[in-house]
Design an enzyme around this catalytic site. Sequence first.
Site, PDB file in Angstrom:
ATOM      1  N   ARG A  81      75.739   1.815 -54.741  1.00  0.00           N
ATOM      2  CA  ARG A  81      76.172   3.072 -55.356  1.00  0.00           C
ATOM      3  C   ARG A  81      76.090   3.032 -56.882  1.00  0.00           C
ATOM      4  NH1 ARG A  81      81.265   6.143 -52.913  1.00  0.00           N
ATOM      5  NH2 ARG A  81      80.109   7.773 -53.987  1.00  0.00           N
TER       6      ARG A  81
ATOM      7  N   HIS B 262      90.071   3.631 -50.283  1.00  0.00           N
ATOM      8  CA  HIS B 262      90.270   4.393 -51.525  1.00  0.00           C
ATOM      9  C   HIS B 262      91.643   5.056 -51.431  1.00  0.00           C
ATOM     10  CE1 HIS B 262      85.738   5.168 -52.568  1.00  0.00           C
ATOM     11  NE2 HIS B 262      86.252   4.377 -53.492  1.00  0.00           N
TER      12      HIS B 262
ATOM     13  N   CYS C 154      86.885  13.461 -50.784  1.00  0.00           N
ATOM     14  CA  CYS C 154      85.771  12.609 -51.232  1.00  0.00           C
ATOM     15  C   CYS C 154      84.591  13.442 -51.720  1.00  0.00           C
ATOM     16  CB  CYS C 154      85.291  11.718 -50.094  1.00  0.00           C
ATOM     17  SG  CYS C 154      86.527  10.593 -49.473  1.00  0.00           S
TER      18      CYS C 154
ATOM     19  N   ARG D  66      88.421  -1.253 -54.039  1.00  0.00           N
ATOM     20  CA  ARG D  66      87.352  -0.745 -54.897  1.00  0.00           C
ATOM     21  C   ARG D  66      87.733  -0.842 -56.373  1.00  0.00           C
ATOM     22  NH1 ARG D  66      83.604   2.332 -51.955  1.00  0.00           N
ATOM     23  NH2 ARG D  66      83.459   1.380 -49.902  1.00  0.00           N
TER      24      ARG D  66
ATOM     25  N   ASP E 179      75.172   8.110 -50.766  1.00  0.00           N
ATOM     26  CA  ASP E 179      76.619   8.333 -50.863  1.00  0.00           C
ATOM     27  C   ASP E 179      76.996   9.260 -52.018  1.00  0.00           C
ATOM     28  OD1 ASP E 179      77.817   7.054 -48.711  1.00  0.00           O
ATOM     29  OD2 ASP E 179      77.934   5.113 -49.731  1.00  0.00           O
TER      30      ASP E 179
HETATM   31  N1  ARG Z   1      80.446   5.672 -48.232  1.00  0.00           N
HETATM   32  C1  ARG Z   1      81.257   5.897 -49.388  1.00  0.00           C
HETATM   33  C2  ARG Z   1      81.789   4.583 -49.898  1.00  0.00           C
HETATM   34  O1  ARG Z   1      82.132   3.750 -49.095  1.00  0.00           O
HETATM   35  C3  ARG Z   1      82.371   6.835 -49.093  1.00  0.00           C
HETATM   36  C4  ARG Z   1      83.178   7.225 -50.281  1.00  0.00           C
HETATM   37  C5  ARG Z   1      84.302   8.130 -49.954  1.00  0.00           C
HETATM   38  N2  ARG Z   1      84.903   8.664 -51.117  1.00  0.00           N
HETATM   39  C6  ARG Z   1      86.210   8.731 -51.353  1.00  0.00           C
HETATM   40  N3  ARG Z   1      86.601   9.389 -52.398  1.00  0.00           N
HETATM   41  N4  ARG Z   1      87.083   8.103 -50.597  1.00  0.00           N
HETATM   42  O2  ARG Z   1      81.847   4.363 -51.064  1.00  0.00           O
END
Ligand code: ARG
Length: 292
Positions: A117, A191, A285, A162, A92
């Site tokens: 991550r 996000h 992203c 998040r 990611d």
């Molecule tokens: N697979 C990543 C996650 O779920 C995607 C992140 C996307 N980034 C963003 N800035 N929205 O963390």
Amino acid sequence: MTDYYVADPAPRTRPQAWQDAAAKRSATAQTRRYAMTPPTYFAVEYAINPWMDTSAPVDVAVACAQWDSLRETYLRLGHRVDVVEPVSGLPDMVYAANGGFVAGDVAIVARFRHEQRAAEAAAYAEWMTSMGYRPVTTRYVNEGQGDLLLVGEMVLAGYGFRTDRRAHAEISAALRMPVVSLELVDPRFYHLDTALAVLDDHTIAFYPPAFSAAAQDQLHALFPDAIVVGSADAYVLGLNVVSDGLHVVLPSAATGFAAQLRAVGFKPVGVDLSELLKGGGSVKCCTLEVFE
Ligand code: ARG
């Protein structure tokens, strides 16, 4: 009332150089500086958002070609793109926006919600260090520009999925800027940058159903002229855009939003990032803006 943090010392004590730079960003195109990480090791091997389906095949070559065309689009618009070295085992990492928040002399590095991550933070901290910053960490989870969006002299900050709401005060203190906390309520829009686009220093677009009623009220109050985007565009991550104040680089499938942008004088530039959508991300992203 939604939280509104004002760091101590107050924002007016921000360095003059920053204020001058902020004043220069206006409704015309400005040269921007972006950081991007190539999808060399991109994969969908775990699912931490509803877009990710581990049974759907991912074509890394296609992802790389699409990423290249995004980078070339920025270069063609006259912007600068720094490339961050990707790390094997961190699929990611291509979503560079999540790496942190860099503005003026402050570089905040991400603290990720998910274990998968977590190690990206060290990689982005190393990149910040290589640029001469001393990266600041937060005690609570912050997923960088995924949830922290600069508009003029304030930061809109998402929470609910998040970034930890308690990190917002830390961010405000580190940046010496007011931070407005906005609650996200729909897991598809996990996000802030999936549900809200910053177009210039005083213009945003957003998808109201992604936000709590209080956050929707606050956005309408702060931005009475905000562009309200519909479901068809939101569901192709149409709000996940990068604007230089005039050109708005957006997912090409977001045709309704493109028309709305054109109608108010922005220039939409569509790019196809369908392969990266499989990880739950698009244009924004993949782009960490460095606010110099
Ligand atoms: N697979 C990543 C996650 O779920 C995607 C992140 C996307 N980034 C963003 N800035 N929205 O963390």
